[in-house]
Design a protein around this motif. Structure first.
Motif, short mmCIF file in Angstrom:
data_model
loop_
_atom_site.label_atom_id
_atom_site.label_comp_id
_atom_site.label_asym_id
_atom_site.label_seq_id
_atom_site.Cartn_x
_atom_site.Cartn_y
_atom_site.Cartn_z
N SER A 10 0.84 -1.21 0.00
CA SER A 10 0.00 0.00 0.00
C SER A 10 0.87 1.25 0.00
N THR A 11 0.33 2.30 -0.58
CA THR A 11 0.96 3.61 -0.44
C THR A 11 0.30 4.30 0.74
N ALA A 12 0.89 5.37 1.21
CA ALA A 12 0.36 6.08 2.38
C ALA A 12 -1.08 6.53 2.13
N GLN A 14 -3.69 5.00 1.19
CA GLN A 14 -4.36 4.44 0.01
C GLN A 14 -5.67 3.79 0.44
N GLU A 96 -5.56 1.78 3.85
CA GLU A 96 -4.39 2.06 4.68
C GLU A 96 -4.66 3.40 5.34
N THR A 101 3.39 2.64 4.65
CA THR A 101 3.45 1.85 3.41
C THR A 101 3.57 0.35 3.72
N THR A 103 2.44 -3.79 3.74
CA THR A 103 2.01 -4.78 2.75
C THR A 103 0.96 -5.67 3.39
#
Length: 113
Positions: A10-12, A14, A96, A101, A103
């Motif tokens: 994941s991105t911040a 997301q 998220e 970040t 997983t």
């Protein structure tokens, strides 16, 4: 017994990641029992699980303590288990929420009834 294994970074912040999108059994062709296992490398993932018009779990924390790329097993990860009707869309929405970040790794198993 169809299975789908995934690992998603994941991105911040997301929102709305659905690892089941596009899977051959996203729309079940028959009634089935569903077993879902998920683990995250952090504590900031939240998951909502849908089967057709039913909400199975709503925005619950995903178990942490996972290792990126390692498929969770029932020995150390609580399973979400439910019965889905034929034609139902299986949808998993992962958010998220911590600005990190991590997983999330998982496996879904569908057993025709």
């Amino acid at each position: 017994m169809p299975q789908f294994v995934w690992s998603t970074a994941s991105t911040a912040n997301q929102l709305g990641v659905n690892p089941l999108a596009g899977w051959q059994y996203e729309y079940l062709p028959w009634p089935a029992t569903v077993i879902l296992l998920m683990r995250s490398t952090g504590t900031s993932h939240r998951a909502t699980i849908y089967s057709g018009s039913e909400t199975i779990q709503e925005r619950v924390p995903v178990q942490s303590g996972g290792t990126a790329g390692v498929t969770p097993s029932e020995l150390n990860t609580p399973a979400v288990s439910f019965v889905a009707a034929g034609g139902d869309r299986l949808k998993l929405v992962i958010d998220e929420v911590g600005g990190l970040t991590p997983t999330v790794d998982g496996v879904i198993i569908v057993n025709p009834l």
